[in-house]
Design a protein around this motif. Structure first.
Motif, mmCIF file in Angstrom:
data_model
loop_
_atom_site.group_PDB
_atom_site.id
_atom_site.type_symbol
_atom_site.label_atom_id
_atom_site.label_comp_id
_atom_site.label_asym_id
_atom_site.label_seq_id
_atom_site.Cartn_x
_atom_site.Cartn_y
_atom_site.Cartn_z
ATOM 1 N N UNK A 196 -60.154 16.882 -25.550
ATOM 2 C CA UNK A 196 -59.631 15.611 -26.028
ATOM 3 C C UNK A 196 -58.520 15.771 -27.063
ATOM 4 N N UNK A 197 -58.335 16.996 -27.577
ATOM 5 C CA UNK A 197 -57.273 17.242 -28.550
ATOM 6 C C UNK A 197 -55.934 17.265 -27.830
ATOM 7 N N UNK A 198 -54.992 16.501 -28.304
ATOM 8 C CA UNK A 198 -53.664 16.472 -27.678
ATOM 9 C C UNK A 198 -52.944 17.781 -27.951
ATOM 10 N N UNK A 199 -52.478 18.407 -26.877
ATOM 11 C CA UNK A 199 -51.817 19.706 -27.001
ATOM 12 C C UNK A 199 -50.452 19.663 -26.317
ATOM 13 N N UNK A 200 -49.491 20.422 -26.828
ATOM 14 C CA UNK A 200 -48.186 20.477 -26.164
ATOM 15 C C UNK A 200 -48.225 21.442 -24.984
ATOM 16 N N UNK A 201 -47.177 21.423 -24.180
ATOM 17 C CA UNK A 201 -46.968 22.470 -23.193
ATOM 18 C C UNK A 201 -45.956 23.448 -23.780
ATOM 19 N N UNK A 202 -46.169 24.722 -23.522
ATOM 20 C CA UNK A 202 -45.276 25.759 -24.014
ATOM 21 C C UNK A 202 -44.189 26.051 -22.989
ATOM 22 N N UNK A 203 -42.937 26.057 -23.433
ATOM 23 C CA UNK A 203 -41.810 26.474 -22.598
ATOM 24 C C UNK A 203 -41.242 27.757 -23.192
ATOM 25 N N UNK A 204 -41.208 28.832 -22.429
ATOM 26 C CA UNK A 204 -40.625 30.063 -22.959
ATOM 27 C C UNK A 204 -39.119 30.060 -22.712
ATOM 28 N N UNK A 205 -38.380 30.693 -23.622
ATOM 29 C CA UNK A 205 -36.916 30.634 -23.574
ATOM 30 C C UNK A 205 -36.325 31.462 -22.449
ATOM 31 N N UNK A 206 -37.077 32.461 -21.964
ATOM 32 C CA UNK A 206 -36.533 33.332 -20.938
ATOM 33 C C UNK A 206 -35.535 34.317 -21.522
ATOM 34 N N UNK A 207 -34.749 34.932 -20.660
ATOM 35 C CA UNK A 207 -33.719 35.869 -21.122
ATOM 36 C C UNK A 207 -32.581 35.078 -21.749
ATOM 37 N N UNK A 208 -32.295 35.348 -23.019
ATOM 38 C CA UNK A 208 -31.284 34.583 -23.758
ATOM 39 C C UNK A 208 -29.888 34.744 -23.184
ATOM 40 N N UNK A 209 -29.659 35.808 -22.424
ATOM 41 C CA UNK A 209 -28.328 36.046 -21.851
ATOM 42 C C UNK A 209 -28.143 35.344 -20.514
ATOM 43 N N UNK A 210 -29.191 34.677 -20.034
ATOM 44 C CA UNK A 210 -29.110 33.968 -18.768
ATOM 45 C C UNK A 210 -29.032 32.464 -18.963
ATOM 46 N N UNK A 247 -35.302 47.867 -19.527
ATOM 47 C CA UNK A 247 -34.544 48.511 -20.603
ATOM 48 C C UNK A 247 -35.262 48.410 -21.940
ATOM 49 N N UNK A 248 -36.060 47.351 -22.091
ATOM 50 C CA UNK A 248 -36.817 47.151 -23.333
ATOM 51 C C UNK A 248 -38.139 47.913 -23.334
ATOM 52 N N UNK A 249 -38.427 48.631 -22.256
ATOM 53 C CA UNK A 249 -39.667 49.382 -22.179
ATOM 54 C C UNK A 249 -40.858 48.568 -21.733
ATOM 55 N N UNK A 250 -40.616 47.402 -21.165
ATOM 56 C CA UNK A 250 -41.700 46.550 -20.662
ATOM 57 C C UNK A 250 -41.978 46.955 -19.217
ATOM 58 N N UNK A 251 -43.131 47.537 -18.985
ATOM 59 C CA UNK A 251 -43.425 48.153 -17.697
ATOM 60 C C UNK A 251 -44.121 47.182 -16.740
ATOM 61 N N UNK A 252 -43.514 46.011 -16.556
ATOM 62 C CA UNK A 252 -44.020 45.037 -15.601
ATOM 63 C C UNK A 252 -42.837 44.509 -14.797
ATOM 64 N N UNK A 253 -43.004 44.306 -13.484
ATOM 65 C CA UNK A 253 -41.883 43.852 -12.668
ATOM 66 C C UNK A 253 -41.561 42.366 -12.782
ATOM 67 N N UNK A 254 -42.458 41.562 -13.356
ATOM 68 C CA UNK A 254 -42.170 40.132 -13.442
ATOM 69 C C UNK A 254 -43.233 39.370 -14.194
ATOM 70 N N UNK A 255 -43.051 38.043 -14.244
ATOM 71 C CA UNK A 255 -43.971 37.169 -14.965
ATOM 72 C C UNK A 255 -45.414 37.305 -14.471
ATOM 73 N N UNK A 256 -45.581 37.334 -13.159
ATOM 74 C CA UNK A 256 -46.934 37.333 -12.600
ATOM 75 C C UNK A 256 -47.753 38.489 -13.154
ATOM 76 N N UNK A 294 -29.343 43.147 -21.517
ATOM 77 C CA UNK A 294 -29.481 43.690 -22.864
ATOM 78 C C UNK A 294 -30.974 43.881 -23.144
ATOM 79 N N UNK A 295 -31.320 45.085 -23.573
ATOM 80 C CA UNK A 295 -32.720 45.388 -23.846
ATOM 81 C C UNK A 295 -33.290 44.477 -24.924
ATOM 82 N N UNK A 296 -32.457 44.068 -25.870
ATOM 83 C CA UNK A 296 -32.945 43.213 -26.950
ATOM 84 C C UNK A 296 -33.338 41.835 -26.419
ATOM 85 N N UNK A 297 -32.583 41.345 -25.460
ATOM 86 C CA UNK A 297 -32.936 40.068 -24.830
ATOM 87 C C UNK A 297 -34.209 40.215 -24.002
#
Length: 359
Positions: free
Chosen positions: A11-25, A143-152, A105-108
């Motif tokens: 019953x607590x009102x909650x927002x939905x989260x939107x992630x920014x994605x890759x900032x260079x896109x 490039x950022x060292x994240x060893x996953x192919x995608x969101x899933x 960019x790895x930082x993105x």
């Protein structure tokens, strides 16, 4: 923290989260457009408020929409205090100003991952009602060292490895994939009876959670003409048919395997001329299932991760580096993803209706 238990009462009102994605896109641009059009009410962006403000300043707006005010939150609990029409941003990352739009960019990539991680963990804790993810770039993640192919795969990892499946959907067609991001040679080996059966269970339960009392699930074959009685391969008889038989014994209305070149046309729901014969299609590999949906219109396609203990959707397109920063991005698919997340989260119980049934 348990991945299947929410700590916030429904019953607590909650927002939905939107992630920014890759900032260079184009993710930041589509987010700004969604808020400018009034389509992101009740949402909080997980990202960099300064970067989003810079993005908004570089964009033009028509008389029927206005540049949203970017409001940086000190805490998620402040989201409801943001002015109507503003873009509330939870500043979970701080991007360097020298990022070049349209370039890997790895930082993105690192920042995109941090946003996904923060939003997913808030969803697991029950602090947000759903997660909608803007596009990420796999090369930037790598490039950022994240060893996953995608969101899933990222979300599955954060949710303690629960079995998940990827669904791509629009108003006319829904396809659920047995295998996702892997080479085609590997995908063929990954199509096992157990994998097909588990996909059917997840798809069935998800559809029931959305209000389809008895989902009709078509199963595509792996080979041309669904093997043509073994002439073009035996996976249909040896692997896929036993999974369908077991699913049917469990009360799942699954049928097939059908020839992959026609089953999607049969399932397409475009009334009154073409009512779909099925509610969804289970496809064996990535392109088999995604090409038909994308052909019907990328701008309306929505990616949904089934099996998570929270609702997650995303637009059906990538980072589009070729047009990023040029104020050309179409927010239609993101808006469709936000709308679908609202619909699904309204039906999503605290216990996690989208989780697969135990085997």
């Amino acid at each position: 923290m348990s991945s299947s238990t929410s700590t916030t009462p429904p019953e607590v009102r909650r927002p939905m989260a939107l992630t920014m994605g890759d900032a260079c896109g184009i993710g930041p641009e589509t987010l700004v457009r969604a808020f400018a059009r009034g389509e992101a009410e009740g949402c909080v962006v997980y990202g960099d408020a300064a970067w989003l403000a810079r993005t908004a300043r570089a964009m033009s707006f028509s008389p029927d929409s206005s540049r949203p005010v970017i409001v940086a939150l000190d805490d998620l609990a402040e989201w409801e205090a943001a002015p109507r029409g503003a873009m509330p941003v939870l500043p979970v990352v701080q991007l360097p100003e020298d990022l070049v739009i349209g370039q890997v960019d790895a930082r993105a990539g690192a920042a995109a991952f941090a946003c996904i991680d923060a939003a997913a963990r808030d969803a697991l804790a029950g602090r947000v009602a759903a997660v909608v993810t803007a596009p990420i770039h796999k090369a930037a993640l790598h490039a950022a060292g994240v060893d996953f192919p995608g969101h899933t795969e990222i979300l599955q990892h954060i949710a303690d490895g629960v079995p998940v499946r990827m669904m791509l959907a629009n108003d006319q067609l829904k396809t659920v994939l047995v295998t996702v991001h892997m080479a085609l040679r590997q995908a063929i080996d990954a199509v096992t009876t157990e994998a097909v059966l588990h996909t059917l269970r997840i798809a069935h339960q998800a559809a029931r959670a959305w209000g389809v009392e008895r989902p009709r699930i078509a199963v595509a074959g792996l080979n041309p003409h669904a093997g043509e009685s073994g002439l073009f391969g035996d996976e249909e008889a040896r692997v896929i048919a036993p999974a369908i038989a077991q699913a049917r014994s469990e009360g799942i209305e699954a049928s097939g395997p059908y020839p992959p070149d026609t089953v999607f046309m049969r399932a397409r729901h475009a009334p009154p001329e073409h009512p779909g014969a099925f509610d969804m299609v289970v496809a064996m590999y990535h392109d088999q299932g995604l090409i038909p949906v994308k052909y019907l219109g990328v701008e309306q396609g929505v990616n949904v991760t089934l099996g998570l203990p929270f609702v997650r959707t995303s637009p059906d397109h990538g980072t589009a580096f070729d047009i990023a920063g040029r104020d050309l991005a179409d927010p239609s698919s993101l808006i469709a993803a936000i709308r679908m997340a609202r619909q699904l989260s309204a039906r999503h119980a605290v216990e996690g209706e989208l989780q697969p049934q135990p085997e």
